[in-house]
Scaffold this active site. Structure first.
Site, short mmCIF file in Angstrom:
data_model
loop_
_atom_site.label_atom_id
_atom_site.label_comp_id
_atom_site.label_asym_id
_atom_site.label_seq_id
_atom_site.Cartn_x
_atom_site.Cartn_y
_atom_site.Cartn_z
N ASN A 181 0.32 12.00 46.11
CA ASN A 181 1.41 13.12 44.36
C ASN A 181 1.45 14.13 43.67
OD1 ASN A 181 -1.54 11.64 43.62
ND2 ASN A 181 -1.11 12.56 41.78
N SER B 73 5.01 1.42 41.70
CA SER B 73 5.26 1.11 40.82
C SER B 73 6.78 1.48 40.54
CB SER B 73 4.06 2.60 39.95
OG SER B 73 4.36 2.35 38.72
N THR C 207 1.14 -13.93 31.21
CA THR C 207 2.78 -14.25 31.43
C THR C 207 3.86 -12.85 31.76
OG1 THR C 207 2.27 -15.23 28.88
CG2 THR C 207 4.36 -14.90 29.29
N CYS D 12 -2.29 12.30 34.91
CA CYS D 12 -3.51 11.52 33.99
C CYS D 12 -4.57 12.80 33.85
CB CYS D 12 -3.92 11.09 34.67
SG CYS D 12 -2.66 9.89 35.98
N1 PLP Z 1 -0.63 6.13 42.89
C1 PLP Z 1 -0.57 7.31 43.07
C2 PLP Z 1 -0.33 7.99 44.02
C3 PLP Z 1 0.45 7.71 41.44
O1 PLP Z 1 1.42 9.08 42.14
C4 PLP Z 1 0.64 7.49 40.39
C5 PLP Z 1 0.90 7.75 39.39
O2 PLP Z 1 1.00 8.73 38.82
C6 PLP Z 1 -0.01 5.79 40.24
C7 PLP Z 1 -0.45 5.63 41.68
C8 PLP Z 1 0.16 4.87 39.15
O3 PLP Z 1 0.91 3.97 39.06
P1 PLP Z 1 0.81 4.02 36.96
O4 PLP Z 1 1.76 4.92 36.77
O5 PLP Z 1 2.48 2.83 37.13
O6 PLP Z 1 0.77 3.23 37.22
#
Ligand code: PLP
Length: 384
Positions: A149, A197, A235, A331
């Site tokens: 990412n 996601s 749910t 994050c």
């Molecule tokens: N894994 C990767 C490679 C991501 O880029 C992300 C999101 O930033 C996630 C997991 C986490 O996904 P979510 O935002 O749906 O919890």
């Protein structure tokens, strides 16, 4: 310029979801008409997703997103292995994974599981040869991402799968950055578990998919209901599930054209940045040497080349000029810590602290890229 963090909900996806937020609000577990309407929507979405992934409907588990899918894969598989074999099987992963993998891996380590965190090669991916050296009969699960990412670097998952299979280890793949942009054919990828996601491909936030190959058992992470064939209690998020299926369908249909366009924009962006900074930057998205996803360009400004550039200030200044980019993953961009991915690639901390990730999406065009290049040039000159 931050589509790797999230994407806007496609209005057409929203209109498919809308009835399930209002008039068809039933609980999919209720046996009356409203419940049955919701149940039909969930199962119809599951079938659509399964077909798009070349999987079986029973192999699709809906989750609250990529993070839950990743946590479920790691903790679920390893806890189940412990229950059935009486021993804690080893987890192998990489230092360049998302926190949604690294943190559950750390929690497992603290709880007594053997965990091996490989340092990726200097491009950022773990190679099958590297895995071959680390894996053993003790390995229960390998978890490696499809595309990183932060840098966009892709892992050769089918080759990794071959290594795992020869040691009877399961393979989990975090495909959060590639689903919708690349066709995810579970048979071709050959991983046992895959995380996806919705909000990364113009679907809703708070909904994800965990593909689990038929015959692979895991302990559910969330218990308290028999939903999702007792694999994820709670749910069902019916509008979200309808939304992720619709968004995936639309993204898969457009994927080839989008990839081609994004690779052209990626080249334009990289060429433009090189022209502005003429050898002063480090390109962390190695388009020449590795296979990379088309939407990400990550560059760093090493302090020894020209006067140092403060990464946080750079992002703030870009933001003020309307260029919304990111340092590392969203994050961690609130924190001052340099990206764990870039330091895992061997970048010195100071260089990793002065990195910026641009990530493009379906509505990014050449003018946006030109504006980003000019703004970066202007902002860095002003800061210096
Ligand atoms: N894994 C990767 C490679 C991501 O880029 C992300 C999101 O930033 C996630 C997991 C986490 O996904 P979510 O935002 O749906 O919890």
């Amino acid at each position: 310029m931050d589509h790797a963090a999230t994407t806007p909900l496609d209005p057409e996806v929203l209109s498919e979801m809308q009835p399930y937020l209002t008039e068809h609000f039933g609980n999919a577990s209720s046996v009356h008409a409203l419940g049955r309407k919701a149940r039909f929507a969930v199962e119809d979405s599951r079938e659509r997703v399964a077909e798009l992934l070349n999987a079986e409907p029973s192999e699709i588990v809906f989750t609250s997103g990529g993070t839950e899918a990743d946590n479920t894969a790691l903790k679920g598989v390893l806890h189940h292995y412990h229950q059935s074999n009486g021993e804690r099987g080893e987890l192998i992963t990489s230092a360049a994974e998302h926190e949604a993998i690294l943190e559950p891996a750390e929690a497992l380590r603290e709880a007594g599981w053997p965990v091996t965190v490989l340092t990726p090669d200097h491009h950022g991916a773990v190679t099958p040869e590297q895995l071959e050296e680390a894996i053993s009969e003790e390995t229960a699960l390998v978890s490696l991402m499809h595309a990183n990412n932060e840098t966009g670097v892709m892992t050769d998952i089918p080759a990794i799968a071959e290594v795992c299979q020869s040691y009877d280890a399961l393979l989990h793949c975090d495909a959060v950055q590639t689903a919708g942009l690349f066709e995810i054919d579970v048979k071709a990828l050959d991983a046992d578990l895959i995380s996806i996601s919705g909000h990364k491909f113009y679907g809703p936030k708070g909904v994800g998919i965990l593909y689990v190959r038929g015959g692979v058992d895991f302990d559910p992470l969330v218990v308290g209901g028999s939903q999702e064939r007792e694999r994820r209690g709670g749910t069902e998020h019916v509008p979200g599930i309808v939304g992720i299926a619709e968004a995936l369908d639309r993204a898969v249909s457009a994927a080839e054209e989008r990839r081609e366009r994004l690779y052209r924009l990626q080249e334009q962006l990289i060429d433009g940045i090189h022209a502005s900074f003429n050898g002063e930057i480090v390109l962390n998205t190695p388009v020449e040497e590795a296979f990379v996803a088309p939407h990400v360009v990550n560059v760093a400004f090493p302090p020894e080349n020209g006067s140092p550039v403060d990464g946080e200030m750079l992002l703030l200044n870009l933001d003020m000029e309307g260029v919304l980019a990111s340092a590392g993953s969203a994050c961690t961009s609130g924190a001052l810590e340099p990206s764990h991915v870039l330091t895992a690639l061997g970048l010195p901390r100071k260089t990793a602290s002065a990195a910026v990730r641009f990530s493009m999406g379906k509505d990014t065009d050449e003018d946006d890229v030109t504006y980003a290049i000019e703004t970066l040039d202007e902002v860095v000159s002003r800061m210096r």
